[in-house]
Enzyme design. Sequence first.
Site, PDB file in Angstrom:
ATOM      1  N   ASN A  26     -13.096  -3.055   2.946  1.00  0.00           N
ATOM      2  CA  ASN A  26     -14.142  -2.038   2.988  1.00  0.00           C
ATOM      3  C   ASN A  26     -15.026  -2.094   1.745  1.00  0.00           C
ATOM      4  O   ASN A  26     -14.527  -2.259   0.632  1.00  0.00           O
ATOM      5  CB  ASN A  26     -13.490  -0.647   3.064  1.00  0.00           C
ATOM      6  CG  ASN A  26     -12.586  -0.492   4.282  1.00  0.00           C
ATOM      7  OD1 ASN A  26     -12.895  -1.008   5.352  1.00  0.00           O
ATOM      8  ND2 ASN A  26     -11.473   0.199   4.126  1.00  0.00           N
ATOM      9  N   ASP A  73       0.853  -1.194   0.000  1.00  0.00           N
ATOM     10  CA  ASP A  73       0.000   0.000   0.000  1.00  0.00           C
ATOM     11  C   ASP A  73       0.892   1.248   0.000  1.00  0.00           C
ATOM     12  O   ASP A  73       1.874   1.325   0.739  1.00  0.00           O
ATOM     13  CB  ASP A  73      -0.898  -0.019   1.250  1.00  0.00           C
ATOM     14  CG  ASP A  73      -2.052   0.967   1.168  1.00  0.00           C
ATOM     15  OD1 ASP A  73      -3.199   0.527   1.196  1.00  0.00           O
ATOM     16  OD2 ASP A  73      -1.784   2.183   1.080  1.00  0.00           O
ATOM     17  N   HIS A  91      -7.082  -5.485   2.773  1.00  0.00           N
ATOM     18  CA  HIS A  91      -5.913  -4.908   3.429  1.00  0.00           C
ATOM     19  C   HIS A  91      -5.279  -5.964   4.333  1.00  0.00           C
ATOM     20  O   HIS A  91      -5.977  -6.599   5.143  1.00  0.00           O
ATOM     21  CB  HIS A  91      -6.319  -3.740   4.326  1.00  0.00           C
ATOM     22  CG  HIS A  91      -6.861  -2.558   3.584  1.00  0.00           C
ATOM     23  ND1 HIS A  91      -6.097  -1.462   3.272  1.00  0.00           N
ATOM     24  CD2 HIS A  91      -8.107  -2.293   3.106  1.00  0.00           C
ATOM     25  CE1 HIS A  91      -6.846  -0.561   2.647  1.00  0.00           C
ATOM     26  NE2 HIS A  91      -8.078  -1.042   2.530  1.00  0.00           N
ATOM     27  N   GLN A 134     -14.398   2.748   1.890  1.00  0.00           N
ATOM     28  CA  GLN A 134     -13.807   2.360   0.603  1.00  0.00           C
ATOM     29  C   GLN A 134     -13.525   3.609  -0.229  1.00  0.00           C
ATOM     30  O   GLN A 134     -14.393   4.475  -0.389  1.00  0.00           O
ATOM     31  CB  GLN A 134     -14.749   1.433  -0.173  1.00  0.00           C
ATOM     32  CG  GLN A 134     -14.107   0.851  -1.428  1.00  0.00           C
ATOM     33  CD  GLN A 134     -14.993  -0.157  -2.155  1.00  0.00           C
ATOM     34  OE1 GLN A 134     -16.183  -0.305  -1.854  1.00  0.00           O
ATOM     35  NE2 GLN A 134     -14.408  -0.861  -3.098  1.00  0.00           N
ATOM     36  N   HIS A 179     -10.571  -5.109  -2.732  1.00  0.00           N
ATOM     37  CA  HIS A 179      -9.228  -5.377  -2.218  1.00  0.00           C
ATOM     38  C   HIS A 179      -9.318  -5.719  -0.738  1.00  0.00           C
ATOM     39  O   HIS A 179     -10.250  -5.307  -0.050  1.00  0.00           O
ATOM     40  CB  HIS A 179      -8.285  -4.187  -2.443  1.00  0.00           C
ATOM     41  CG  HIS A 179      -8.830  -2.883  -1.958  1.00  0.00           C
ATOM     42  ND1 HIS A 179      -9.759  -2.152  -2.668  1.00  0.00           N
ATOM     43  CD2 HIS A 179      -8.600  -2.185  -0.815  1.00  0.00           C
ATOM     44  CE1 HIS A 179     -10.062  -1.056  -1.995  1.00  0.00           C
ATOM     45  NE2 HIS A 179      -9.390  -1.058  -0.869  1.00  0.00           N
TER      46      HIS A 179
HETATM   47  P1  AMP Z   1      -9.845   1.573   0.754  1.00  0.00           P
HETATM   48  O1  AMP Z   1      -9.950   2.845   1.542  1.00  0.00           O
HETATM   49  O2  AMP Z   1     -10.239   0.350   1.501  1.00  0.00           O
HETATM   50  O3  AMP Z   1     -10.533   1.687  -0.598  1.00  0.00           O
HETATM   51  O4  AMP Z   1      -8.298   1.382   0.475  1.00  0.00           O
HETATM   52  C1  AMP Z   1      -7.613   1.951  -0.581  1.00  0.00           C
HETATM   53  C2  AMP Z   1      -6.149   1.792  -0.282  1.00  0.00           C
HETATM   54  O5  AMP Z   1      -5.435   1.854  -1.495  1.00  0.00           O
HETATM   55  C3  AMP Z   1      -5.571   2.861   0.643  1.00  0.00           C
HETATM   56  O6  AMP Z   1      -4.951   2.231   1.757  1.00  0.00           O
HETATM   57  C4  AMP Z   1      -4.546   3.585  -0.239  1.00  0.00           C
HETATM   58  O7  AMP Z   1      -3.416   3.974   0.475  1.00  0.00           O
HETATM   59  C5  AMP Z   1      -4.230   2.527  -1.275  1.00  0.00           C
HETATM   60  N1  AMP Z   1      -3.831   2.996  -2.576  1.00  0.00           N
HETATM   61  C6  AMP Z   1      -4.477   3.908  -3.361  1.00  0.00           C
HETATM   62  N2  AMP Z   1      -3.837   4.042  -4.544  1.00  0.00           N
HETATM   63  C7  AMP Z   1      -2.781   3.185  -4.495  1.00  0.00           C
HETATM   64  C8  AMP Z   1      -1.744   2.866  -5.427  1.00  0.00           C
HETATM   65  N3  AMP Z   1      -1.655   3.449  -6.628  1.00  0.00           N
HETATM   66  N4  AMP Z   1      -0.831   1.937  -5.064  1.00  0.00           N
HETATM   67  C9  AMP Z   1      -0.903   1.356  -3.842  1.00  0.00           C
HETATM   68  N5  AMP Z   1      -1.868   1.603  -2.933  1.00  0.00           N
HETATM   69  C10 AMP Z   1      -2.776   2.521  -3.257  1.00  0.00           C
END
Ligand code: AMP
Length: 133
Positions: A86, A30, A101, A93, A99
């Site tokens: 999420n 992440d 975590h 989300q 995805h």
């Molecule tokens: P969510 O809030 O559950 O949708 O999680 C999205 C996650 O994706 C967050 O923890 C971000 O830090 C991560 N994220 C967003 N864009 C990227 C990216 N390009 N590469 C890696 N992680 C990302």
Amino acid sequence: MSDCIFCKIANGEIPSATLYEDDDFRVILDLGPASKGHALILPKSHAANIYELPEELAGKAMILAKKMAGKMTEVLKCDGFNIVQNNGEIAGQTVFHFHMHLIPRYEGDQVKLGWTPGTLTDEVRDELLEKLK
Ligand code: AMP
Ligand code: ZN
């Protein structure tokens, strides 16, 4: 999904720090980690959320989460582990491609996940049992 960033990352069109890859998934670090080692399991096929995710992939994702949790705990020597997933803006989300975590936890870390426990009343318990059982 041509405009989905996680589709592009999962399928290798955008480079990522990849910890693991197979035919169905890519596991990446992440970019905004909650803790050292925070990683994401991304299916290669697009599903916006758990509701859209095919059952077969849901099963495989959980097996992969277990394997990654074991390996990461061994290597990072973390003290605990959260698996977070999420669905929907209200649930936190922000990227609308399913995805999971993988969040290693360390004694004294500053990761905040949680809620204030309420009370399960008899009325609500009965309502939920009637509707959901
Ligand atoms: P969510 O809030 O559950 O949708 O999680 C999205 C996650 O994706 C967050 O923890 C971000 O830090 C991560 N994220 C967003 N864009 C990227 C990216 N390009 N590469 C890696 N992680 C990302
Ligand atoms: Zn996608």
